[in-house]
Design an enzyme around this catalytic site. Sequence first.
Site, mmCIF file in Angstrom:
data_model
loop_
_atom_site.group_PDB
_atom_site.id
_atom_site.type_symbol
_atom_site.label_atom_id
_atom_site.label_comp_id
_atom_site.label_asym_id
_atom_site.label_seq_id
_atom_site.Cartn_x
_atom_site.Cartn_y
_atom_site.Cartn_z
ATOM 1 N N GLU A 1 2.496 -25.301 -24.269
ATOM 2 C CA GLU A 1 2.058 -25.603 -22.914
ATOM 3 C C GLU A 1 2.616 -26.954 -22.473
ATOM 4 O OE1 GLU A 1 -2.448 -24.875 -23.093
ATOM 5 O OE2 GLU A 1 -2.411 -27.019 -23.431
ATOM 6 N N ASN B 1 -9.114 -17.495 -19.432
ATOM 7 C CA ASN B 1 -9.833 -18.429 -20.316
ATOM 8 C C ASN B 1 -11.303 -18.041 -20.437
ATOM 9 O OD1 ASN B 1 -7.839 -20.794 -20.905
ATOM 10 N ND2 ASN B 1 -7.604 -20.365 -18.723
ATOM 11 N N GLU C 1 -8.037 -16.264 -23.756
ATOM 12 C CA GLU C 1 -7.771 -17.574 -24.365
ATOM 13 C C GLU C 1 -9.086 -18.273 -24.697
ATOM 14 O OE1 GLU C 1 -5.083 -20.155 -22.303
ATOM 15 O OE2 GLU C 1 -3.535 -18.595 -22.106
HETATM 16 P P1 C2E Z 1 -5.852 -24.865 -20.373
HETATM 17 O O1 C2E Z 1 -6.350 -23.478 -20.544
HETATM 18 O O2 C2E Z 1 -5.266 -25.529 -21.565
HETATM 19 O O3 C2E Z 1 -4.810 -24.779 -19.160
HETATM 20 C C1 C2E Z 1 -3.641 -25.524 -19.081
HETATM 21 C C2 C2E Z 1 -3.806 -26.694 -18.131
HETATM 22 O O4 C2E Z 1 -2.604 -27.468 -18.159
HETATM 23 C C3 C2E Z 1 -3.978 -26.289 -16.668
HETATM 24 O O5 C2E Z 1 -4.782 -27.278 -16.056
HETATM 25 C C4 C2E Z 1 -2.556 -26.353 -16.126
HETATM 26 O O6 C2E Z 1 -2.489 -26.517 -14.731
HETATM 27 C C5 C2E Z 1 -2.051 -27.565 -16.866
HETATM 28 N N1 C2E Z 1 -0.594 -27.566 -17.009
HETATM 29 C C6 C2E Z 1 0.199 -26.509 -17.259
HETATM 30 N N2 C2E Z 1 1.487 -26.878 -17.351
HETATM 31 C C7 C2E Z 1 1.526 -28.219 -17.176
HETATM 32 C C8 C2E Z 1 2.595 -29.193 -17.157
HETATM 33 O O7 C2E Z 1 3.776 -28.904 -17.349
HETATM 34 N N3 C2E Z 1 2.229 -30.480 -16.948
HETATM 35 C C9 C2E Z 1 0.939 -30.851 -16.729
HETATM 36 N N4 C2E Z 1 0.695 -32.142 -16.508
HETATM 37 N N5 C2E Z 1 -0.093 -29.970 -16.748
HETATM 38 C C10 C2E Z 1 0.201 -28.661 -16.954
HETATM 39 P P2 C2E Z 1 -6.048 -26.917 -15.156
HETATM 40 O O8 C2E Z 1 -5.726 -25.747 -14.286
HETATM 41 O O9 C2E Z 1 -6.513 -28.182 -14.535
HETATM 42 O O10 C2E Z 1 -7.113 -26.408 -16.201
HETATM 43 C C11 C2E Z 1 -7.713 -27.269 -17.121
HETATM 44 C C12 C2E Z 1 -8.566 -26.522 -18.102
HETATM 45 O O11 C2E Z 1 -9.695 -25.920 -17.449
HETATM 46 C C13 C2E Z 1 -7.833 -25.349 -18.754
HETATM 47 O O12 C2E Z 1 -7.032 -25.814 -19.813
HETATM 48 C C14 C2E Z 1 -8.994 -24.484 -19.197
HETATM 49 O O13 C2E Z 1 -9.505 -24.938 -20.439
HETATM 50 C C15 C2E Z 1 -10.034 -24.744 -18.131
HETATM 51 N N6 C2E Z 1 -10.054 -23.594 -17.204
HETATM 52 C C16 C2E Z 1 -9.268 -23.306 -16.138
HETATM 53 N N7 C2E Z 1 -9.630 -22.137 -15.565
HETATM 54 C C17 C2E Z 1 -10.664 -21.647 -16.311
HETATM 55 C C18 C2E Z 1 -11.483 -20.447 -16.243
HETATM 56 O O14 C2E Z 1 -11.313 -19.579 -15.392
HETATM 57 N N8 C2E Z 1 -12.473 -20.320 -17.181
HETATM 58 C C19 C2E Z 1 -12.669 -21.262 -18.157
HETATM 59 N N9 C2E Z 1 -13.641 -21.063 -19.047
HETATM 60 N N10 C2E Z 1 -11.924 -22.373 -18.259
HETATM 61 C C20 C2E Z 1 -10.933 -22.574 -17.348
HETATM 62 MG MG MG Z 2 -4.165 -24.457 -22.953
HETATM 63 MG MG MG Z 3 -5.810 -21.772 -21.322
HETATM 64 MG MG MG Z 4 -4.511 -27.594 -22.899
#
Ligand code: C2E
Ligand code: MG
Ligand code: MG
Ligand code: MG
Length: 289
Positions: A235, A116, A148
Amino acid sequence: LRVALSPFQEAAASRRGVDARLSEITVDDLRRGLDSGEVYAAFQPKIDLATGKVTGCEALARWDSARFGPVGPDVFIPLAEQGGLIKAMTLRMLRDSMTFAASFLPTEPKFVVAVNLSASLLSDTSLPEEVERLLAEIGVPARSLMIEVTETTAMADVGRAMDVLLRLRLKGIGISMDDFGTGYSSLSALARMPFSELKIDRSFVKDCLTDADMWKIVSSSVAIAHQYNMKVVAEGIEDAATWHALDALGCDIGQGFEFSRALRSDAFVDWYRTWTARGPAVRGDAAIP
Ligand code: C2E
Ligand code: MG
Ligand code: MG
Ligand code: MG
């Protein structure tokens, strides 16, 4: 510098039941967490919905703080941006992700790891060359990396984002439009941007079998993606019924708790072995244990 949480982030934090604890966190805490290895990349598998095969994974940043416990990326990513740590953190995510990809390529030559990218890095014109140098250093082909960017991020300043994204794309790196449907992009802007993949946001996927409006959004998103020659990813797939319905609809790839949560690299490898041992017929009801 203290975390200034937006009302949206406050709501997210209090849903997690950690609001009081999180308001204590400073940029210095995050810097120490980065230096001491408390911040790391976890990997969530991406699955070819028709065959059940693993196409790659998404790297999601995790912070397991000794002092604060697990802190979510919705809290520490904005903090990293405010504190000027986002570039260092992202380069670390890229390095860990490409090292992880390198370990998979001998058995899975088409394995792709998605990373991301925050808004602020889309106007960093030195980024494409830095990413290219990193790929050369680790020795992975550009096609093993997907970047992404959220719809809102890419469309906020289309001209500047276009420059960085196009240069990454011309090097052979995939570009994914994340959280599609949550922003305000026009279809003409979408057509001009060099996206190779479109990810339908979880908010539309989660109730798509029970809410006809959500189903319409999901099915039109699949049609839009294919008309622009993009792969489409859903997703937040949390059950087999949603998997099957999205496969029947023609959605290419899926991600979600039905397959796995994001895992540390060693746990991902264990999960991958178990998953692939189930054979090619993981599709359909055979996937239900
Ligand atoms: P995102 O890129 O849309 O990532 C998907 C989020 O949905 C992730 O949450 C993931 O754990 C969660 N998810 C995936 N499958 C499911 C499912 O079946 N059910 C539910 N309830 N949730 C699911 P996470 O890890 O909390 O990340 C949230 C957001 O934080 C990400 O959304 C992304 O925008 C950001 N993020 C995470 N890591 C990075 C990074 O390294 N850099 C940047 N810039 N943003 C990050
Ligand atoms: Mg996503
Ligand atoms: Mg993502
Ligand atoms: Mg999302």
